[in-house]
Enzyme design. Structure first.
Site, PDB file in Angstrom:
ATOM      1  N   HIS A   1       0.869  -1.187   0.000  1.00  0.00           N
ATOM      2  CA  HIS A   1       0.000   0.000   0.000  1.00  0.00           C
ATOM      3  C   HIS A   1       0.900   1.229   0.000  1.00  0.00           C
ATOM      4  O   HIS A   1       1.664   1.453   0.927  1.00  0.00           O
ATOM      5  CB  HIS A   1      -0.914   0.006   1.233  1.00  0.00           C
ATOM      6  CG  HIS A   1      -1.832   1.201   1.269  1.00  0.00           C
ATOM      7  ND1 HIS A   1      -3.069   1.195   0.674  1.00  0.00           N
ATOM      8  CD2 HIS A   1      -1.676   2.434   1.817  1.00  0.00           C
ATOM      9  CE1 HIS A   1      -3.647   2.369   0.856  1.00  0.00           C
ATOM     10  NE2 HIS A   1      -2.826   3.147   1.542  1.00  0.00           N
ATOM     11  N   CYS A   2       0.797   2.025  -1.059  1.00  0.00           N
ATOM     12  CA  CYS A   2       1.655   3.199  -1.221  1.00  0.00           C
ATOM     13  C   CYS A   2       0.913   4.436  -0.726  1.00  0.00           C
ATOM     14  O   CYS A   2      -0.165   4.771  -1.245  1.00  0.00           O
ATOM     15  CB  CYS A   2       2.058   3.361  -2.684  1.00  0.00           C
ATOM     16  SG  CYS A   2       3.169   4.754  -2.975  1.00  0.00           S
ATOM     17  N   VAL A   3       1.473   5.107   0.264  1.00  0.00           N
ATOM     18  CA  VAL A   3       0.830   6.305   0.800  1.00  0.00           C
ATOM     19  C   VAL A   3       0.949   7.476  -0.160  1.00  0.00           C
ATOM     20  O   VAL A   3       0.151   8.418  -0.106  1.00  0.00           O
ATOM     21  CB  VAL A   3       1.442   6.685   2.162  1.00  0.00           C
ATOM     22  CG1 VAL A   3       1.162   5.599   3.195  1.00  0.00           C
ATOM     23  CG2 VAL A   3       2.945   6.938   2.044  1.00  0.00           C
TER      24      VAL A   3
END
Length: 386
Positions: free
Chosen positions: A237-239
């Site tokens: 999950h890429c912020v």
């Protein structure tokens, strides 16, 4: 007790002795005292208004925080010592906020907005401060502008979705396998298939039940606790994009990183050549005499350092992605392999080789470049329309 036992496992992992009522938190313990302490912490976290209010206020104050970015950069341009302090503190504050939101497993637009705002502000300074100096040709300006447009376009394409696992995906895959195993066409003719191609490959696929979503998911899929859904071939999950990176958007995510890094390095080089024409690029980044004589040149030089810090971090992420793809390992699989002590570190620890899906450098990249979203392909197949 070792630290690995205290780390919250992935939702896919079996629990050793305890599991909370909600999937917001998970723990793995081997004593009742620790389980009770964790339950008390969960009740305090849900009832204490201080911690939650602090995080919510940070999210609400996102726009004022972004407006402070130009002021901080201008303050950093006043003196090189002040610039060193501010440019060192900014990444620390961003990482602190990242760890806070990551620990609470919540989505946030702060990092995506910060990335887009920084990109727009750097381009604004390039147009208003560097172009009037006359050191940049129209062709070079066109190259920087094209890189900006491609970066935003790739980011928009990445945001379309990582390829979420739906409840109907398993049923559609089962009907596709039945259709592949059936040698007859709908018109009654016999279809000749080579043995050992589609049928055996589909038969070896191991679909598992997600303990959170309670749906069947394909191999290499994982549950994202931040998005609250299962993603096909979940990487992480890429912020910075406020979304997961999975089977449907992994290629566009890699493309976004490549375009951004190339555009940023090229733009930094143009700015440094304009500010310090007599210095080489590496020398000008550390020593540029007379750059603090004017506020405009000092601001551009400070923004070069700010862009260099961001580009260095994303370049490391790009290298890690390329190496992981070469070994056919996702970020989630690498974490699980390290946790279960089944993976081997390669290339100074950048890559984790599990040896489970790797079929060689060339085939790994062919598989990555040709993979498609299973949900889209299945919904568009004739068997799904029956």
């Amino acid at each position: 007790m070792k630290w690995e036992k205290l780390k919250p496992p992935e939702p896919d992992d079996p629990m050793c002795c305890c599991e909370c009522d909600t999937y917001k938190y998970r723990c793995c313990c081997d004593c009742e005292d620790l389980d009770e302490a964790f339950s008390r912490y969960e009740r305090w976290d849900e009832t204490s208004p201080v911690f939650g209010t602090m995080i919510d206020s940070l999210e609400i104050s996102m726009i004022p925080a972004l407006l402070l970015l130009p002021l901080l950069l201008r303050a950093a341009a006043l003196h090189y010592l002040l610039g060193a302090v501010i440019l060192t503190a900014l990444p620390g504050l961003v990482l602190s906020y990242y760890h806070t939101t990551h620990r609470r497993k919540r989505r946030t637009l702060f990092f995506l907005t910060l990335a887009l705002y920084s990109l727009a502000y750097m381009y604004y300074l390039f147009v208003t401060e560097i172009l009037p100096r006359g050191d940049v040709s129209p062709l070079q300006t066109c190259a920087v502008t094209t890189g900006m447009i491609l970066t935003v376009a790739s980011l928009v394409h990445t945001k379309r979705g990582p390829g979420f696992v739906t409840a109907s995906l398993h049923e559609a895959n089962r009907r596709r396998r039945v259709a592949d195993d059936d040698p007859t066409h709908p018109d009654g003719s016999i279809q000749s298939t080579a043995s050992g191609e589609t049928g055996p490959q589909s038969a070896t696929e191991k679909w598992t039940l997600c303990p959170v979503c309670k749906i069947m998911r394909p191999p290499r899929a994982g549950h994202c606790r931040t998005c609250g859904s299962c993603v096909q071939r979940l990487d992480h999950h890429c912020v910075w994009i406020n979304s997961c990176v999975g089977q449907a958007n992994h290629r566009s995510f890699l493309q976004t990183l490549c375009v951004f890094v190339l555009t940023s390095v090229y733009g930094i080089g143009l700015v440094l050549r304009s500010l310090c024409p007599r210095q080489s690029l590496m020398t000008a980044l550390f020593y540029c005499p007379g750059v603090y004589s004017q506020p405009s040149t000092a601001l551009c030089f400070t923004c070069c350092w700010y862009s260099t810090i961001i580009t260095a971090g994303l370049f490391y992420l790009l290298v890690a992605q390329v190496v992981s793809i070469s070994f056919n390992v996702t970020g989630r699989e690498a974490q699980l392999a390290l946790r279960n002590k089944k993976g081997q570190r390669r290339l100074w620890g950048i890559a984790i080789d599990t040896g489970e899906y790797s079929r060689g450098f060339y085939r790994n990249w062919v598989e990555f470049l040709t993979m498609t979203d299973s949900s889209a392909s299945l919904h568009s197949s004739p068997t799904d329309l029956v």
